[in-house]
Design a protein around this motif. Structure first.
Motif, mmCIF file in Angstrom:
data_model
loop_
_atom_site.group_PDB
_atom_site.id
_atom_site.type_symbol
_atom_site.label_atom_id
_atom_site.label_comp_id
_atom_site.label_asym_id
_atom_site.label_seq_id
_atom_site.Cartn_x
_atom_site.Cartn_y
_atom_site.Cartn_z
ATOM 1 N N PHE A 179 2.942 39.219 14.080
ATOM 2 C CA PHE A 179 1.480 39.084 14.001
ATOM 3 C C PHE A 179 1.093 37.644 14.333
ATOM 4 O O PHE A 179 1.654 36.702 13.780
ATOM 5 C CB PHE A 179 0.992 39.435 12.598
ATOM 6 N N THR A 180 0.113 37.486 15.236
ATOM 7 C CA THR A 180 -0.371 36.167 15.624
ATOM 8 C C THR A 180 -1.904 36.153 15.643
ATOM 9 O O THR A 180 -2.497 36.925 16.405
ATOM 10 C CB THR A 180 0.158 35.769 17.012
ATOM 11 N N PRO A 181 -2.564 35.323 14.789
ATOM 12 C CA PRO A 181 -1.967 34.475 13.752
ATOM 13 C C PRO A 181 -1.537 35.315 12.560
ATOM 14 O O PRO A 181 -1.972 36.457 12.404
ATOM 15 C CB PRO A 181 -3.119 33.531 13.390
ATOM 16 N N SER A 182 -0.689 34.736 11.726
ATOM 17 C CA SER A 182 -0.181 35.458 10.561
ATOM 18 C C SER A 182 -0.926 35.094 9.277
ATOM 19 O O SER A 182 -0.636 35.658 8.229
ATOM 20 C CB SER A 182 1.313 35.173 10.372
ATOM 21 N N ARG A 183 -1.868 34.186 9.376
ATOM 22 C CA ARG A 183 -2.684 33.807 8.226
ATOM 23 C C ARG A 183 -3.954 33.134 8.718
ATOM 24 O O ARG A 183 -4.046 32.716 9.881
ATOM 25 C CB ARG A 183 -1.936 32.876 7.275
ATOM 26 N N GLY A 184 -4.939 33.040 7.840
ATOM 27 C CA GLY A 184 -6.187 32.390 8.233
ATOM 28 C C GLY A 184 -7.245 32.531 7.157
ATOM 29 O O GLY A 184 -6.973 32.984 6.035
ATOM 30 N N SER A 185 -8.450 32.143 7.491
ATOM 31 C CA SER A 185 -9.587 32.200 6.571
ATOM 32 C C SER A 185 -10.773 32.798 7.307
ATOM 33 O O SER A 185 -11.014 32.485 8.476
ATOM 34 C CB SER A 185 -9.932 30.804 6.048
ATOM 35 N N LEU A 186 -11.502 33.664 6.628
ATOM 36 C CA LEU A 186 -12.667 34.315 7.217
ATOM 37 C C LEU A 186 -13.905 34.002 6.390
ATOM 38 O O LEU A 186 -13.914 34.185 5.167
ATOM 39 C CB LEU A 186 -12.470 35.831 7.272
ATOM 40 N N LYS A 187 -14.938 33.533 7.056
ATOM 41 C CA LYS A 187 -16.220 33.324 6.393
ATOM 42 C C LYS A 187 -16.900 34.675 6.176
ATOM 43 O O LYS A 187 -16.540 35.673 6.808
ATOM 44 C CB LYS A 187 -17.100 32.411 7.244
ATOM 45 N N PRO A 188 -17.899 34.732 5.303
ATOM 46 C CA PRO A 188 -18.614 35.994 5.099
ATOM 47 C C PRO A 188 -19.162 36.539 6.419
ATOM 48 O O PRO A 188 -19.824 35.837 7.171
ATOM 49 C CB PRO A 188 -19.741 35.604 4.135
ATOM 50 N N GLY A 189 -18.851 37.792 6.716
ATOM 51 C CA GLY A 189 -19.316 38.431 7.926
ATOM 52 C C GLY A 189 -18.493 38.135 9.172
ATOM 53 O O GLY A 189 -18.735 38.732 10.228
ATOM 54 N N GLU A 190 -17.512 37.233 9.091
ATOM 55 C CA GLU A 190 -16.727 36.842 10.271
ATOM 56 C C GLU A 190 -15.662 37.886 10.602
ATOM 57 O O GLU A 190 -15.143 38.569 9.719
ATOM 58 C CB GLU A 190 -16.071 35.483 10.034
ATOM 59 N N ARG A 191 -15.331 37.976 11.917
ATOM 60 C CA ARG A 191 -14.284 38.874 12.398
ATOM 61 C C ARG A 191 -13.206 38.049 13.109
ATOM 62 O O ARG A 191 -13.506 37.024 13.709
ATOM 63 C CB ARG A 191 -14.859 39.922 13.358
ATOM 64 N N ARG A 192 -11.971 38.534 13.066
ATOM 65 C CA ARG A 192 -10.870 37.841 13.718
ATOM 66 C C ARG A 192 -9.920 38.879 14.340
ATOM 67 O O ARG A 192 -9.489 39.813 13.660
ATOM 68 C CB ARG A 192 -10.113 36.987 12.706
ATOM 69 N N ASN A 193 -9.620 38.707 15.627
ATOM 70 C CA ASN A 193 -8.658 39.577 16.296
ATOM 71 C C ASN A 193 -7.252 39.030 16.075
ATOM 72 O O ASN A 193 -6.986 37.850 16.326
ATOM 73 C CB ASN A 193 -8.951 39.657 17.792
ATOM 74 N N VAL A 194 -6.361 39.885 15.613
ATOM 75 C CA VAL A 194 -4.962 39.524 15.378
ATOM 76 C C VAL A 194 -4.104 40.271 16.395
ATOM 77 O O VAL A 194 -4.204 41.502 16.525
ATOM 78 C CB VAL A 194 -4.533 39.866 13.942
ATOM 79 N N LYS A 195 -3.274 39.543 17.115
ATOM 80 C CA LYS A 195 -2.417 40.132 18.134
ATOM 81 C C LYS A 195 -1.085 40.536 17.501
ATOM 82 O O LYS A 195 -0.455 39.747 16.807
ATOM 83 C CB LYS A 195 -2.201 39.122 19.259
ATOM 84 N N VAL A 196 -0.672 41.767 17.769
ATOM 85 C CA VAL A 196 0.584 42.287 17.233
ATOM 86 C C VAL A 196 1.521 42.560 18.411
ATOM 87 O O VAL A 196 1.187 43.331 19.325
ATOM 88 C CB VAL A 196 0.368 43.574 16.421
ATOM 89 N N ARG A 197 2.667 41.914 18.403
ATOM 90 C CA ARG A 197 3.647 42.095 19.468
ATOM 91 C C ARG A 197 4.788 42.988 18.991
ATOM 92 O O ARG A 197 5.332 42.779 17.907
ATOM 93 C CB ARG A 197 4.218 40.744 19.903
ATOM 94 N N TYR A 198 5.122 43.957 19.839
ATOM 95 C CA TYR A 198 6.274 44.828 19.555
ATOM 96 C C TYR A 198 7.314 44.608 20.646
ATOM 97 O O TYR A 198 7.056 44.813 21.835
ATOM 98 C CB TYR A 198 5.848 46.285 19.521
ATOM 99 N N MET A 199 8.509 44.159 20.257
ATOM 100 C CA MET A 199 9.595 43.933 21.208
ATOM 101 C C MET A 199 10.891 44.456 20.605
ATOM 102 O O MET A 199 11.505 43.803 19.747
ATOM 103 C CB MET A 199 9.739 42.447 21.554
ATOM 104 N N PRO A 200 11.304 45.660 21.015
ATOM 105 C CA PRO A 200 12.555 46.218 20.465
ATOM 106 C C PRO A 200 13.771 45.417 20.928
ATOM 107 O O PRO A 200 13.822 44.950 22.068
ATOM 108 C CB PRO A 200 12.572 47.651 21.032
ATOM 109 N N ASN A 201 14.690 45.244 20.032
ATOM 110 C CA ASN A 201 15.917 44.501 20.363
ATOM 111 C C ASN A 201 17.107 45.233 19.783
ATOM 112 O O ASN A 201 17.066 45.728 18.665
ATOM 113 C CB ASN A 201 15.848 43.070 19.819
ATOM 114 N N GLY A 202 18.150 45.296 20.537
ATOM 115 C CA GLY A 202 19.342 45.991 20.065
ATOM 116 C C GLY A 202 19.144 47.496 20.043
ATOM 117 O O GLY A 202 18.369 48.073 20.809
#
Length: 259
Positions: free
Chosen positions: A211-234
């Motif tokens: 997850f990127t970013p993995s933490r943060g702060s949101l003001k009242p009413g604010e929205r934030r898009n979090v990018k989730v990467r999936y990369m299978p290994n092995g």
């Protein structure tokens, strides 16, 4: 008479309206007679408002303001500390100093703190009035307001399906976090506790979901898009990878789960 609301926040210097200080210093005298102290009157000369606004449940917030004596004599004043404490408030200094009047017009700074971590401070609206009692003078009324709320957020989706992805390749998806409360919130993606690797044990492969970013702060009413990467290994387990990730909010025991 109603005074204007006292503005400002934590660490802000506020001056009470002048009418209170003048009126509280009045003493009864008669022409040609020895001055004597009048009994404490029951009338109210002014009303003021201290508004804390929205406060996070579990946090503490302070308001500071200045009281000044603009009268001719000394002034002693006090708050009802027991009434304040049972509502989750503390006032400092505990004992208010005597303030000299003209020509010095002494001042003192008063700090009022709301501690919402106390069990008896419940979520919701706080609105009550306490008297500011002045020795030998009429009292003023101070109305204290606050809205206590547990912080939180919502996610626009609870399930992310990446489909088929070749090993060594990656795919991205987005989840939007929204703070729909009246208070700010600090959030983070909860990671499983780290396990101590034993001697000779192979190193654990990196997490296939990031997850990127993995933490943060949101003001009242604010929205934030979090990018989730999936990369299978092995080696990919039968049925593919399936994982539940928790997004935690400080001061809120309820977690948002994304699968």
């Amino acid at each position: 008479r109603t005074g204007p609301p006292i503005p400002g926040g934590h660490g802000t210097r506020m001056v009470t309206p002048r009418a209170t200080s003048r009126m509280t210093m009045s003493r009864a005298t008669s022409r040609g007679k020895t001055p004597r102290e009048a009994p404490k009157p029951s009338c109210t000369v002014a009303r003021y408002v201290v508004d804390f606004g929205a406060v996070v449940k579990g946090a503490a917030l302070s308001k500071r303001f200045t009281v000044q004596n603009l009268g001719d004599g000394d002034m002693l004043f006090a708050f009802d500390k027991k009434d304040l404490e049972r509502r989750g408030f503390r006032v400092y200094p505990e004992y208010m100093p005597k303030l000299s009047g003209q020509p010095y017009c002494q001042t003192t700074e008063v700090t009022l703190t709301l501690n919402t971590a106390m069990e008896h401070v419940e979520e919701g609206v706080i609105d009550f009035t306490v008297p500011l009692s002045v020795t030998g003078g009429p009292q003023a009324l101070v109305t204290i307001k606050a809205v206590v709320q547990v912080p939180g957020l919502t996610a626009n989706m609870e399930t992310l399906d990446f489909g088929n992805v070749q090993v060594g390749h990656c795919k991205w998806a987005y989840v939007q976090l929204h703070n729909d409360r009246a208070v700010a919130c600090d959030w983070s993606v909860k990671k499983p506790p780290a396990r101590i690797r034993r001697d000779g044990e192979p190193e654990k492969p990196p997490d296939v979901f990031v997850f990127t970013p993995s933490r943060g702060s949101l003001k009242p009413g604010e929205r934030r898009n979090v990018k989730v990467r999936y990369m299978p290994n092995g080696e990919i387990p039968a049925g593919g990878f399936h994982k539940q990730t928790c997004v935690v909010v400080e001061h809120n025991p309820v977690m948002t789960v994304i699968t």
